[in-house]
Design a protein around this motif. Structure first.
Motif, PDB file in Angstrom:
ATOM      1  N   ASP A 110       0.829  -1.214   0.000  1.00 17.70           N
ATOM      2  CA  ASP A 110       0.000   0.000   0.000  1.00 17.70           C
ATOM      3  C   ASP A 110       0.862   1.262   0.000  1.00 17.70           C
ATOM      4  OD1 ASP A 110      -2.335  -1.467  -0.039  1.00 17.70           O
ATOM      5  OD2 ASP A 110      -2.606  -1.398   2.143  1.00 17.70           O
ATOM      6  N   ASP A 111       1.993   1.224   0.708  1.00 21.24           N
ATOM      7  CA  ASP A 111       2.908   2.375   0.715  1.00 21.24           C
ATOM      8  C   ASP A 111       3.457   2.628  -0.687  1.00 21.24           C
ATOM      9  OD1 ASP A 111       2.624   2.650   3.498  1.00 21.24           O
ATOM     10  OD2 ASP A 111       4.332   1.322   3.883  1.00 21.24           O
ATOM     11  N   LEU A 112       3.829   1.554  -1.381  1.00 20.54           N
ATOM     12  CA  LEU A 112       4.355   1.701  -2.737  1.00 20.54           C
ATOM     13  C   LEU A 112       3.290   2.204  -3.701  1.00 20.54           C
ATOM     14  CD1 LEU A 112       6.649  -1.445  -3.007  1.00 20.54           C
ATOM     15  CD2 LEU A 112       7.265   0.881  -2.368  1.00 20.54           C
ATOM     16  N   VAL A 113       2.054   1.748  -3.521  1.00 23.21           N
ATOM     17  CA  VAL A 113       0.944   2.252  -4.344  1.00 23.21           C
ATOM     18  C   VAL A 113       0.787   3.751  -4.125  1.00 23.21           C
ATOM     19  CG1 VAL A 113      -1.567   2.205  -4.639  1.00 23.21           C
ATOM     20  CG2 VAL A 113      -0.290   0.069  -4.512  1.00 23.21           C
ATOM     21  N   ALA A 114       0.894   4.199  -2.884  1.00 23.41           N
ATOM     22  CA  ALA A 114       0.762   5.627  -2.584  1.00 23.41           C
ATOM     23  C   ALA A 114       1.871   6.437  -3.249  1.00 23.41           C
ATOM     24  CB  ALA A 114       0.770   5.847  -1.074  1.00 23.41           C
ATOM     25  N   ILE A 115       3.089   5.914  -3.246  1.00 24.34           N
ATOM     26  CA  ILE A 115       4.213   6.605  -3.892  1.00 24.34           C
ATOM     27  C   ILE A 115       3.941   6.753  -5.384  1.00 24.34           C
ATOM     28  CG2 ILE A 115       6.644   6.409  -4.548  1.00 24.34           C
ATOM     29  CD1 ILE A 115       7.076   4.980  -1.831  1.00 24.34           C
ATOM     30  N   TYR A 116       3.536   5.649  -6.030  1.00 21.20           N
ATOM     31  CA  TYR A 116       3.305   5.700  -7.467  1.00 21.20           C
ATOM     32  C   TYR A 116       2.037   6.465  -7.830  1.00 21.20           C
ATOM     33  CZ  TYR A 116       7.347   3.017  -8.679  1.00 21.20           C
ATOM     34  OH  TYR A 116       8.637   2.633  -8.869  1.00 21.20           O
ATOM     35  N   SER A 117       1.052   6.460  -6.970  1.00 20.50           N
ATOM     36  CA  SER A 117      -0.158   7.239  -7.237  1.00 20.50           C
ATOM     37  C   SER A 117       0.161   8.725  -7.207  1.00 20.50           C
ATOM     38  CB  SER A 117      -1.239   6.931  -6.192  1.00 20.50           C
ATOM     39  OG  SER A 117      -1.656   5.605  -6.323  1.00 20.50           O
ATOM     40  N   HIS A 118       1.065   9.112  -6.318  1.00 20.10           N
ATOM     41  CA  HIS A 118       1.496  10.512  -6.257  1.00 20.10           C
ATOM     42  C   HIS A 118       2.336  10.848  -7.493  1.00 20.10           C
ATOM     43  CE1 HIS A 118       3.015  14.270  -4.705  1.00 20.10           C
ATOM     44  NE2 HIS A 118       4.249  13.836  -4.906  1.00 20.10           N
ATOM     45  N   GLN A 119       3.165   9.893  -7.909  1.00 18.84           N
ATOM     46  CA  GLN A 119       4.067  10.090  -9.033  1.00 18.84           C
ATOM     47  C   GLN A 119       3.323  10.138 -10.372  1.00 18.84           C
ATOM     48  OE1 GLN A 119       8.258  10.383  -9.674  1.00 18.84           O
ATOM     49  NE2 GLN A 119       6.975  10.754  -8.001  1.00 18.84           N
ATOM     50  N   PHE A 120       2.314   9.276 -10.518  1.00 20.09           N
ATOM     51  CA  PHE A 120       1.556   9.176 -11.758  1.00 20.09           C
ATOM     52  C   PHE A 120       0.066   9.250 -11.444  1.00 20.09           C
ATOM     53  CE2 PHE A 120       5.441   6.613 -12.268  1.00 20.09           C
ATOM     54  CZ  PHE A 120       6.050   7.325 -13.286  1.00 20.09           C
ATOM     55  N   PRO A 121      -0.466  10.448 -11.216  1.00 14.85           N
ATOM     56  CA  PRO A 121      -1.897  10.570 -10.885  1.00 14.85           C
ATOM     57  C   PRO A 121      -2.776  10.006 -11.995  1.00 14.85           C
ATOM     58  CG  PRO A 121      -0.747  12.651 -10.543  1.00 14.85           C
ATOM     59  CD  PRO A 121       0.207  11.728 -11.245  1.00 14.85           C
ATOM     60  N   PRO A 122      -3.934   9.447 -11.636  1.00 10.24           N
ATOM     61  CA  PRO A 122      -4.848   8.902 -12.652  1.00 10.24           C
ATOM     62  C   PRO A 122      -5.216   9.960 -13.686  1.00 10.24           C
ATOM     63  CG  PRO A 122      -5.583   8.323 -10.446  1.00 10.24           C
ATOM     64  CD  PRO A 122      -4.444   9.301 -10.288  1.00 10.24           C
ATOM     65  N   GLY A 123      -5.219   9.562 -14.938  1.00 13.40           N
ATOM     66  CA  GLY A 123      -5.580  10.481 -16.010  1.00 13.40           C
ATOM     67  C   GLY A 123      -4.421  11.273 -16.572  1.00 13.40           C
ATOM     68  N   GLU A 124      -3.257  11.211 -15.932  1.00 13.84           N
ATOM     69  CA  GLU A 124      -2.095  11.938 -16.429  1.00 13.84           C
ATOM     70  C   GLU A 124      -1.404  11.101 -17.497  1.00 13.84           C
ATOM     71  OE1 GLU A 124       2.067  13.011 -14.458  1.00 13.84           O
ATOM     72  OE2 GLU A 124       0.424  14.173 -13.617  1.00 13.84           O
ATOM     73  N   GLN A 125      -0.971  11.748 -18.581  1.00 14.14           N
ATOM     74  CA  GLN A 125      -0.327  11.036 -19.676  1.00 14.14           C
ATOM     75  C   GLN A 125       1.091  10.647 -19.298  1.00 14.14           C
ATOM     76  OE1 GLN A 125      -0.546  13.001 -23.427  1.00 14.14           O
ATOM     77  NE2 GLN A 125       0.836  11.591 -24.424  1.00 14.14           N
ATOM     78  N   ASP A 126       1.503   9.465 -19.681  1.00 16.67           N
ATOM     79  CA  ASP A 126       2.850   8.988 -19.475  1.00 16.67           C
ATOM     80  C   ASP A 126       3.798   9.815 -20.354  1.00 16.67           C
ATOM     81  OD1 ASP A 126       5.251   7.607 -19.345  1.00 16.67           O
ATOM     82  OD2 ASP A 126       4.383   5.643 -19.794  1.00 16.67           O
ATOM     83  N   PRO A 127       4.879  10.433 -19.763  1.00 14.39           N
ATOM     84  CA  PRO A 127       5.780  11.264 -20.570  1.00 14.39           C
ATOM     85  C   PRO A 127       6.534  10.452 -21.627  1.00 14.39           C
ATOM     86  CG  PRO A 127       6.597  11.051 -18.313  1.00 14.39           C
ATOM     87  CD  PRO A 127       5.240  10.404 -18.372  1.00 14.39           C
TER      88      PRO A 127
END
Length: 131
Positions: A110-127
């Motif tokens: 769950d901690d890792l999910v939180a890190i990646y959710s902050h890093q790649f918010p839903p709906g944001e395009q992958d650079p």
């Protein structure tokens, strides 16, 4: 200073200074490089850059490049244009790990999910994926 000279023999001076600046900033705030470890042995770093926090993976054994960073500079300079071998966040994590300057935090999935959710918010395009 000897370590700095050795690093500058391998990496561009600007990259070394930027990585050391990240670590030096952490000496005042104590939150620059966080080393997360899971009960199943996964290891990950979070590096506070000049504008955001970035997830950094080191020691990737099965990848062509043995490290990764979620910052735009890594995607462009390392993966797309091949002008650099790593970004300042990866170098800062490597130096901090070697000098034992990381804050170590046990983590869960769950901690890792939180890190990646902050890093790649839903709906944001992958650079890395312009289309």
């Amino acid at each position: 200073d000897d370590i700095s000279s050795k690093l500058q023999a391998i990496f561009p001076e600007r990259l070394v200074l930027a990585a050391l600046d990240i670590i030096d900033h952490g000496n005042a705030t104590h939150i620059t490089v966080i080393h997360y470890t899971t009960p199943w042995g996964h290891s990950e770093y979070e590096v506070l850059g000049s504008t955001a926090k970035y997830a950094v993976l080191l020691d990737l054994r099965t990848a062509k490049i043995p490290y990764s960073c979620a910052c735009p500079a890594f995607v462009y300079s390392v993966l797309m244009s091949n002008t650099h071998i790593m970004c300042k966040h990866i170098l800062a994590a490597m130096i901090a790990r070697k000098m034992n300057l990381c804050i170590k935090r046990p983590s869960t999935a769950d901690d890792l999910v939180a890190i990646y959710s902050h890093q790649f918010p839903p709906g944001e395009q992958d650079p890395a994926d312009p289309g």
